[in-house]
Enzyme design. Sequence first.
Site, PDB file in Angstrom:
ATOM      1  N   ASP A  21       0.855  -1.184   0.000  1.00  0.00           N
ATOM      2  CA  ASP A  21       0.000   0.000   0.000  1.00  0.00           C
ATOM      3  C   ASP A  21       0.888   1.230   0.000  1.00  0.00           C
ATOM      4  O   ASP A  21       1.905   1.267   0.711  1.00  0.00           O
ATOM      5  CB  ASP A  21      -0.927   0.046   1.213  1.00  0.00           C
ATOM      6  CG  ASP A  21      -1.912   1.200   1.124  1.00  0.00           C
ATOM      7  OD1 ASP A  21      -2.950   1.033   0.455  1.00  0.00           O
ATOM      8  OD2 ASP A  21      -1.644   2.279   1.695  1.00  0.00           O
ATOM      9  N   GLU A  23       0.820   5.590   0.171  1.00  0.00           N
ATOM     10  CA  GLU A  23       0.138   6.875   0.314  1.00  0.00           C
ATOM     11  C   GLU A  23       0.906   7.875  -0.540  1.00  0.00           C
ATOM     12  O   GLU A  23       2.136   7.774  -0.678  1.00  0.00           O
ATOM     13  CB  GLU A  23       0.099   7.328   1.777  1.00  0.00           C
ATOM     14  CG  GLU A  23      -0.560   6.334   2.727  1.00  0.00           C
ATOM     15  CD  GLU A  23      -1.978   5.992   2.353  1.00  0.00           C
ATOM     16  OE1 GLU A  23      -2.675   6.861   1.777  1.00  0.00           O
ATOM     17  OE2 GLU A  23      -2.414   4.855   2.625  1.00  0.00           O
ATOM     18  N   HIS A 170      -6.055   4.618   5.666  1.00  0.00           N
ATOM     19  CA  HIS A 170      -5.332   5.595   4.859  1.00  0.00           C
ATOM     20  C   HIS A 170      -3.939   5.881   5.388  1.00  0.00           C
ATOM     21  O   HIS A 170      -3.370   6.933   5.123  1.00  0.00           O
ATOM     22  CB  HIS A 170      -6.131   6.889   4.705  1.00  0.00           C
ATOM     23  CG  HIS A 170      -7.413   6.688   3.956  1.00  0.00           C
ATOM     24  ND1 HIS A 170      -7.451   6.219   2.667  1.00  0.00           N
ATOM     25  CD2 HIS A 170      -8.709   6.882   4.328  1.00  0.00           C
ATOM     26  CE1 HIS A 170      -8.710   6.134   2.267  1.00  0.00           C
ATOM     27  NE2 HIS A 170      -9.486   6.517   3.249  1.00  0.00           N
ATOM     28  N   ASP A 175      -3.476  -0.124   6.043  1.00  0.00           N
ATOM     29  CA  ASP A 175      -4.192  -0.602   4.864  1.00  0.00           C
ATOM     30  C   ASP A 175      -3.554  -1.872   4.295  1.00  0.00           C
ATOM     31  O   ASP A 175      -4.255  -2.786   3.846  1.00  0.00           O
ATOM     32  CB  ASP A 175      -4.221   0.485   3.790  1.00  0.00           C
ATOM     33  CG  ASP A 175      -5.180   1.617   4.130  1.00  0.00           C
ATOM     34  OD1 ASP A 175      -5.861   1.530   5.172  1.00  0.00           O
ATOM     35  OD2 ASP A 175      -5.252   2.584   3.359  1.00  0.00           O
TER      36      ASP A 175
END
Length: 233
Positions: A21, A23, A170, A175
């Site tokens: 994951d 960001e 998030h 996540d």
Amino acid sequence: MELTSDPDALRLSDLSYAVVDVETTGGSPDRGDRITEIATVLVRDGRIGDVFETLVNPERAIPWWVSRLTHITGDMVRDRPTFRESHAQIAAALSGDVFVAHNADFDWGFVSAELRFSDLSIVGFGGPAAVLPARRLCTVRLARALLPHLRRRSLDAVAHYYGVPIAARHRAAGDALAAAHCLIRLLDDAGTRGCDTWADVERLIARRARRPSRRGHRGWYAMPRTGEWEIGA
């Protein structure tokens, strides 16, 4: 583990999965958006393995609305290493047989863009142990094939269905861990349908993608639209 190149011979239980994951500063690396945090979770033999996470200096400002969503601010990443400076650790964490993410095109696209931006080869940089997996698996697509009764296949929806908590939504590690637990459950469900090999899963997802939509239009997209970005993942 040395794997045969024949997908029909690749058993899902023999594969290792790097669940990823990221960001980011926005929704598109083609528009200059960069990674601010990355996490990987290794899944092997149906179990959670090593977890890696790091903040990344994106070398650009983080929009306020992104910070509001991810709680990652410019102050948090200003003194963190860039992707290039962290690439050896990141690449080692990505080593596995399959690259997995919830909306895999998004995460793969950003990681690939960072490698290009850093002038690093996507395959083979840093040695054999640091190769970015050639195989990709999207848990959104897999959930659409296995859980057609769900109205949405967002990470929140799939995690709720399987009773998987998300410790930090998030944020990359929260996540990625949730996606890893969902992957294990999805692969278990796939096994009950006779999907034992990599080729079986590819055929299952392909059949789902070819189905006509309920509205009579062409088949549903296998991935969320760009506009759904992280909010819809």
